[in-house]
Design an enzyme around this catalytic site. Structure first.
Site, PDB file in Angstrom:
ATOM      1  N   GLU A  48       0.830  -1.215   0.000  1.00 57.25           N
ATOM      2  CA  GLU A  48       0.000   0.000   0.000  1.00 57.25           C
ATOM      3  C   GLU A  48       0.861   1.260   0.000  1.00 57.25           C
ATOM      4  OE1 GLU A  48      -2.836  -0.404   3.191  1.00 57.25           O
ATOM      5  OE2 GLU A  48      -3.938  -1.945   2.069  1.00 57.25           O
ATOM      6  N   CYS A  57      -2.225  -4.746  -5.404  1.00 52.38           N
ATOM      7  CA  CYS A  57      -2.765  -5.970  -4.814  1.00 52.38           C
ATOM      8  C   CYS A  57      -1.748  -7.108  -4.873  1.00 52.38           C
ATOM      9  CB  CYS A  57      -4.009  -6.426  -5.571  1.00 52.38           C
ATOM     10  SG  CYS A  57      -5.427  -5.359  -5.371  1.00 52.38           S
ATOM     11  N   GLU A  59      -2.162 -10.132  -5.911  1.00 50.61           N
ATOM     12  CA  GLU A  59      -2.209 -10.902  -7.160  1.00 50.61           C
ATOM     13  C   GLU A  59      -1.314 -10.279  -8.221  1.00 50.61           C
ATOM     14  OE1 GLU A  59      -4.683  -9.888  -5.271  1.00 50.61           O
ATOM     15  OE2 GLU A  59      -6.519 -11.029  -5.573  1.00 50.61           O
ATOM     16  N   CYS A  97      -9.978  -8.423  -7.043  1.00 49.82           N
ATOM     17  CA  CYS A  97     -10.620  -7.203  -7.545  1.00 49.82           C
ATOM     18  C   CYS A  97     -10.634  -7.193  -9.083  1.00 49.82           C
ATOM     19  CB  CYS A  97      -9.890  -5.973  -7.011  1.00 49.82           C
ATOM     20  SG  CYS A  97      -8.295  -5.674  -7.801  1.00 49.82           S
TER      21      CYS A  97
END
Ligand code: THU
Length: 139
Positions: A48, A57, A59, A97
């Site tokens: 982040e 993210c 992934e 997401c």
């Protein structure tokens, strides 16, 4: 088709990677791991930023790390796991997401499995049935 052993190894790598997340703003620690054609596994976690739209993210971190380290190639499978930290810390499911689904569609075949820790395994094509492709754009 993934063997049980490959499936377990991929999920375990995703769980372990979640401990390396940098998530001081959301507190949501996510780990992901990708399986390469040669059987290698590369993991990543969410990273982040104070400017929240710069978050990456787990992934995408895992996919990009694998491609950067071992060259651009088709990824065979991906596992993802969320870690709730603090008292009673536990791994659990998280639904990838939209942007990560689009990135999966770029580097994984539509029938490649995405394993959600403690959840459902779905093919990339089920997660994003109609990914954006420049050739399909009217512009
Ligand atoms: N996050 C992931 O790493 N993967 C997902 O599939 C969804 C969300 C991260 C992004 C952000 O750092 C935190 O979870 C909260 O949204």
């Amino acid at each position: 088709m993934l063997s049980d052993a490959a499936r377990d190894a991929l999920l375990e790598a995703a769980r372990a990677a979640a401990h390396g997340a940098y998530a001081p703003y959301s507190g949501v620690c996510v780990g992901a791991a990708v399986l390469l054609a040669d059987g290698g596994i590369v993991a990543g976690a969410n990273i982040e930023n104070a400017a929240q739209n710069l978050n990456c993210c787990a992934e995408r971190t895992a996919i990009y790390a694998a491609l950067a380290r071992f060259g651009v190639q088709r990824i065979q499978a991906l596992a993802v796991s969320m870690l709730r930290e603090g008292e009673g810390a536990a791994h659990g499911p998280i639904s990838p997401c939209g942007p990560c689904r689009q990135v999966m569609a770029e580097f994984m075949d539509a029938d490649a499995p995405v394993l959600v820790d403690g959840g459902v395994t779905r093919a990339v094509g089920e997660l994003l049935p109609d990914p954006y492709r420049p050739s399909g754009s009217p512009c």
